[in-house]
Design a protein around this motif. Structure first.
Motif, mmCIF file in Angstrom:
data_model
loop_
_atom_site.group_PDB
_atom_site.id
_atom_site.type_symbol
_atom_site.label_atom_id
_atom_site.label_comp_id
_atom_site.label_asym_id
_atom_site.label_seq_id
_atom_site.Cartn_x
_atom_site.Cartn_y
_atom_site.Cartn_z
ATOM 1 N N PRO A 62 0.821 -1.213 0.000
ATOM 2 C CA PRO A 62 0.000 0.000 0.000
ATOM 3 C C PRO A 62 0.854 1.263 0.000
ATOM 4 N N PHE A 63 0.455 2.210 -0.843
ATOM 5 C CA PHE A 63 1.211 3.453 -1.036
ATOM 6 C C PHE A 63 0.618 4.510 -0.116
ATOM 7 N N GLY A 64 1.332 4.833 0.954
ATOM 8 C CA GLY A 64 0.773 5.682 1.993
ATOM 9 C C GLY A 64 0.878 7.176 1.753
ATOM 10 N N GLU A 65 1.552 7.591 0.682
ATOM 11 C CA GLU A 65 1.772 9.021 0.466
ATOM 12 C C GLU A 65 0.594 9.654 -0.264
ATOM 13 N N ARG A 66 0.356 10.927 0.018
ATOM 14 C CA ARG A 66 -0.671 11.671 -0.706
ATOM 15 C C ARG A 66 -0.090 12.124 -2.044
ATOM 16 N N LEU A 67 -0.894 11.980 -3.108
ATOM 17 C CA LEU A 67 -0.453 12.312 -4.460
ATOM 18 C C LEU A 67 -1.307 13.426 -5.036
ATOM 19 N N LEU A 68 -0.667 14.254 -5.842
ATOM 20 C CA LEU A 68 -1.409 15.218 -6.644
ATOM 21 C C LEU A 68 -1.127 14.875 -8.098
ATOM 22 N N MET A 69 -2.126 14.317 -8.772
ATOM 23 C CA MET A 69 -2.002 13.934 -10.167
ATOM 24 C C MET A 69 -2.795 14.911 -11.017
ATOM 25 N N TRP A 70 -2.123 15.567 -11.938
ATOM 26 C CA TRP A 70 -2.794 16.476 -12.872
ATOM 27 C C TRP A 70 -2.120 16.351 -14.229
ATOM 28 N N TRP A 71 -2.923 16.137 -15.266
ATOM 29 C CA TRP A 71 -2.446 15.905 -16.616
ATOM 30 C C TRP A 71 -1.423 14.784 -16.587
ATOM 31 N N ASN A 72 -0.175 15.049 -17.001
ATOM 32 C CA ASN A 72 0.853 13.999 -17.061
ATOM 33 C C ASN A 72 1.847 14.071 -15.906
ATOM 34 N N VAL A 108 2.832 13.726 -11.780
ATOM 35 C CA VAL A 108 2.541 13.238 -10.433
ATOM 36 C C VAL A 108 3.403 14.037 -9.480
ATOM 37 N N GLY A 109 2.768 14.814 -8.632
ATOM 38 C CA GLY A 109 3.483 15.650 -7.682
ATOM 39 C C GLY A 109 2.893 15.512 -6.297
ATOM 40 N N ARG A 110 3.106 16.537 -5.486
ATOM 41 C CA ARG A 110 2.591 16.520 -4.119
ATOM 42 C C ARG A 110 1.826 17.791 -3.764
ATOM 43 N N THR A 111 2.177 18.923 -4.395
ATOM 44 C CA THR A 111 1.533 20.183 -4.038
ATOM 45 C C THR A 111 1.051 20.923 -5.287
ATOM 46 N N HIS A 112 0.113 21.836 -5.077
ATOM 47 C CA HIS A 112 -0.397 22.687 -6.155
ATOM 48 C C HIS A 112 0.741 23.468 -6.797
ATOM 49 N N GLU A 113 1.581 24.086 -5.969
ATOM 50 C CA GLU A 113 2.663 24.927 -6.484
ATOM 51 C C GLU A 113 3.635 24.117 -7.340
ATOM 52 N N GLY A 122 -9.640 26.708 -12.256
ATOM 53 C CA GLY A 122 -9.672 27.942 -11.484
ATOM 54 C C GLY A 122 -9.722 27.741 -9.992
ATOM 55 N N VAL A 123 -9.407 26.532 -9.543
ATOM 56 C CA VAL A 123 -9.380 26.232 -8.117
ATOM 57 C C VAL A 123 -8.025 25.628 -7.772
ATOM 58 N N ARG A 124 -7.705 25.603 -6.501
ATOM 59 C CA ARG A 124 -6.442 25.048 -6.056
ATOM 60 C C ARG A 124 -6.464 23.531 -6.182
ATOM 61 N N LEU A 125 -5.437 22.961 -6.778
ATOM 62 C CA LEU A 125 -5.330 21.509 -6.924
ATOM 63 C C LEU A 125 -5.077 20.876 -5.558
#
Length: 310
Positions: free
Chosen positions: A241-251, A253-258, A303-306
């Motif tokens: 199990p992958f315990g980290e929080r992910l931010l996936m947008w388009w292509n 994979v990151g961690r934060t909006h910035e 127009g919203v924060r990822l």
């Protein structure tokens, strides 16, 4: 032992006017990851004369590995670290994006039918900034019960491949003849999923059909599979199990909006869509890839924060 959970696919058009339909099951509303597997696109069998095949111009990736696995057809791969390879049935093509890479994918003139899966693996925080690289490795094949198993990531039964991974993982294609049965051994430390390419199939006595992803949960030492009157093809994936929080947008994979906004800005500059880029500090490398045409521009940000997801 967790009960079975079904994740229905969303139909997504891929390509131009004659877009090829892909069936996406990860990420979904129900589940973001299975192990570190964070994306599944399942496509075909589709006739290239009807869809135009796969024509994906140069585009970027960060923080992930792409896993290309074909059942039929051939795709030409080029990337910004100089790799030039052909994705063919029986051979894993594994691209580690890490810090950043760009690549293109085009089905070849010899391809009449295109059929396969594209999967992504999220890199853990400690490894997601590694230098990009590419591997092409033949699968390892074994027989378990009535099934023929082609392992293309990790180990299953007595078959294993030496593909580079950054967390414990497994992936395999499973073929069952009509009326066939098998009991697949599983690593109880993993969570697993089974994607149905050709079915229907009974998984632990429950029936599932084509394009469905069956989440098996954690703690299973095995899973039983049984075909009916038609042959079955499945793709098994799994991992710790992958315990980290992910931010996936388009292509990306990151961690934060910035961070993701920064990736997008760099791609837009490097590919010539917005502003100019320092040639000595290019995250995604060269973007031409001997491709006739322009790279893919990034979509407009919402127009919203990822927000990241667990």
């Amino acid at each position: 032992m967790d009960s079975l959970e079904v994740i229905a696919a969303r139909e997504v058009p891929l390509g131009g006017p004659r877009a090829m339909t892909v069936y996406r099951t990860l990420p979904s509303r129900e589940r973001t990851t299975i192990g570190a597997w964070c994306f599944i696109d399942h496509y075909g069998p589709s006739r290239v004369t009807e869809t135009g095949g796969m024509v994906v111009p140069p585009h970027p990736h960060t923080g992930l590995q792409t896993v290309s696995w074909l059942f039929a057809g051939e795709i030409e791969h080029r990337d910004s670290v100089g790799s030039h390879a052909f994705v063919r049935p029986g051979t894993l093509n594994l691209m580690t994006a890490g810090h950043g890479i760009s690549h293109s994918e085009v089905s070849t003139a010899a391809t009449t039918t295109l059929h396969g899966v594209q999967l992504w693996v999220a890199l853990p925080d400690a490894s997601r900034d590694v230098a990009p690289f590419f591997e092409s490795i033949d699968a390892a094949t074994t027989t378990i019960g009535d099934s023929t198993v082609s392992v293309f990531v990790g180990s299953l039964g007595d078959a294993s491949v030496a593909a580079t991974t950054f967390s414990p993982l497994v992936a395999a294609e499973i073929l069952l003849p009509a009326g066939g049965r098998t009991e697949l051994p599983l690593d109880a430390a993993f969570e697993h999923g089974v994607l149905v390419d050709a079915g229907p199939v009974e998984v632990d006595g429950e029936s599932f059909d084509r394009t469905e992803l069956v989440y098996l949960g954690e703690g299973r030492a095995s899973v039983s599979l049984e075909a009916g009157e038609h042959p079955v093809r499945l793709v098994l994936i799994g991992g710790t199990p992958f315990g980290e929080r992910l931010l996936m947008w388009w292509n990306f994979v990151g961690r934060t909006h910035e961070e993701v906004v920064g990736f997008r800005d760099e791609w837009q500059r490097e590919s010539g869509f917005e502003g100019t880029s320092d040639a000595a500090a290019r995250r995604f490398g060269a973007t031409d890839h001997h491709y006739t045409g322009k790279p893919l521009p990034a979509p407009v940000l919402p127009g919203v924060r990822l927000q990241p997801r667990r």
